[in-house]
Motif scaffolding. Sequence first.
Motif, PDB file in Angstrom:
ATOM      1  N   PRO A  24     -46.418 -90.753 -20.369  1.00  0.00           N
ATOM      2  CA  PRO A  24     -46.982 -89.400 -20.414  1.00  0.00           C
ATOM      3  C   PRO A  24     -47.733 -89.118 -19.113  1.00  0.00           C
ATOM      4  CG  PRO A  24     -47.382 -90.533 -22.478  1.00  0.00           C
ATOM      5  CD  PRO A  24     -46.828 -91.559 -21.533  1.00  0.00           C
ATOM      6  N   LYS A  25     -47.732 -87.867 -18.670  1.00  0.00           N
ATOM      7  CA  LYS A  25     -48.266 -87.504 -17.355  1.00  0.00           C
ATOM      8  C   LYS A  25     -49.697 -87.992 -17.113  1.00  0.00           C
ATOM      9  CE  LYS A  25     -48.563 -83.557 -14.211  1.00  0.00           C
ATOM     10  NZ  LYS A  25     -49.944 -83.748 -13.751  1.00  0.00           N
ATOM     11  N   THR A  26     -50.596 -87.718 -18.044  1.00  0.00           N
ATOM     12  CA  THR A  26     -51.996 -88.123 -17.856  1.00  0.00           C
ATOM     13  C   THR A  26     -52.140 -89.640 -17.794  1.00  0.00           C
ATOM     14  OG1 THR A  26     -52.764 -86.150 -19.034  1.00  0.00           O
ATOM     15  CG2 THR A  26     -54.336 -87.948 -18.771  1.00  0.00           C
ATOM     16  N   LEU A  27     -51.411 -90.336 -18.650  1.00  0.00           N
ATOM     17  CA  LEU A  27     -51.450 -91.797 -18.645  1.00  0.00           C
ATOM     18  C   LEU A  27     -50.892 -92.348 -17.345  1.00  0.00           C
ATOM     19  CD1 LEU A  27     -51.976 -94.463 -20.089  1.00  0.00           C
ATOM     20  CD2 LEU A  27     -49.724 -94.265 -21.157  1.00  0.00           C
ATOM     21  N   ALA A  28     -49.798 -91.752 -16.884  1.00  0.00           N
ATOM     22  CA  ALA A  28     -49.193 -92.195 -15.627  1.00  0.00           C
ATOM     23  C   ALA A  28     -50.167 -92.040 -14.471  1.00  0.00           C
ATOM     24  CB  ALA A  28     -47.921 -91.392 -15.355  1.00  0.00           C
ATOM     25  N   GLU A  29     -50.923 -90.953 -14.476  1.00  0.00           N
ATOM     26  CA  GLU A  29     -51.908 -90.717 -13.410  1.00  0.00           C
ATOM     27  C   GLU A  29     -53.009 -91.773 -13.453  1.00  0.00           C
ATOM     28  OE1 GLU A  29     -53.245 -86.765 -14.057  1.00  0.00           O
ATOM     29  OE2 GLU A  29     -51.477 -85.828 -13.134  1.00  0.00           O
ATOM     30  N   ASP A  30     -53.478 -92.101 -14.650  1.00  0.00           N
ATOM     31  CA  ASP A  30     -54.529 -93.115 -14.787  1.00  0.00           C
ATOM     32  C   ASP A  30     -54.039 -94.489 -14.321  1.00  0.00           C
ATOM     33  OD1 ASP A  30     -56.287 -91.269 -15.779  1.00  0.00           O
ATOM     34  OD2 ASP A  30     -55.956 -91.789 -17.893  1.00  0.00           O
ATOM     35  N   VAL A  31     -52.821 -94.829 -14.712  1.00  0.00           N
ATOM     36  CA  VAL A  31     -52.256 -96.118 -14.308  1.00  0.00           C
ATOM     37  C   VAL A  31     -52.090 -96.161 -12.796  1.00  0.00           C
ATOM     38  CG1 VAL A  31     -50.236 -97.630 -14.449  1.00  0.00           C
ATOM     39  CG2 VAL A  31     -51.082 -96.490 -16.504  1.00  0.00           C
ATOM     40  N   ALA A  32     -51.581 -95.072 -12.226  1.00  0.00           N
ATOM     41  CA  ALA A  32     -51.367 -95.009 -10.779  1.00  0.00           C
ATOM     42  C   ALA A  32     -52.666 -95.209 -10.017  1.00  0.00           C
ATOM     43  CB  ALA A  32     -50.733 -93.670 -10.397  1.00  0.00           C
TER      44      ALA A  32
END
Length: 258
Positions: A24-32
């Motif tokens: 999911p977009k928000t999760l991907a941003e946090d992981v990145a």
Amino acid sequence: MPIPEDVTGEEIDKDVRQELLSLPKTLAEDVAKNLVMVAKLLDEDPEKAYGYSRVALRLASRVAAVREAAGFAAYAVGKYSEALAEFRAARRMTGSVELWPVMADCERGLGRPEKALAMAGEPEVHKLDKAGQVEMRLVAAGARRDMGQADAAVVTLQSPELASSAVHPWTARMRYAYADALLEVGREEDAREWFARALEADQGGTTDASDRLAALDGVEFTDALDESDESADGADGSSDGGSDDSEGARDDEGPAQD
């Protein structure tokens, strides 16, 4: 763990970003963002890098890039068993052999040089690119030295890559490892030559070849500022209670690996 405001997550490699598209977009941003922090801190503050890697791992353990980053962070703080598990997981996910040399070095870290040496003879090595094959040779030579086979370590490092006059990102480290192995078997003059050649190729300061050369030449470094302070103390008769609290100015600790 807090992420600096100037870290956006866009700094990561495009291939890693592609992997994160499965989230999911928000999760991907946090992981990145956490992966960016791992990359930024891995050399200067490996303990903090390890902390960020654990956050990324908790958020996205099914992403190969996250498992790989967690592996390198664990490796940097000497958690070799944990690092090996993460590298194996990443390899299962991708089918890539590029982590083979560092997996073998984890075996060395775990006190299993025989296992590292066996890995150097596996078919996976032939699938590595030139840089990977050089890394595997360095690990194999280190394993030989771990096993008390210093002469075999010298022979292991003798290769076309070592003899080449071309300079690659791994050239300085290979020449340094060869010089160090030569020194261990008592070939001091040859070792000096190869430390000098390592220094010539060491454009990024990845080795302490200059310090090793100085040590072989009997050069001792002193801190000019300390000498100035001592002179000043002697001139005005002052002291810190007569005790000698001086410490050595030179750090003789070499690289952690061959």
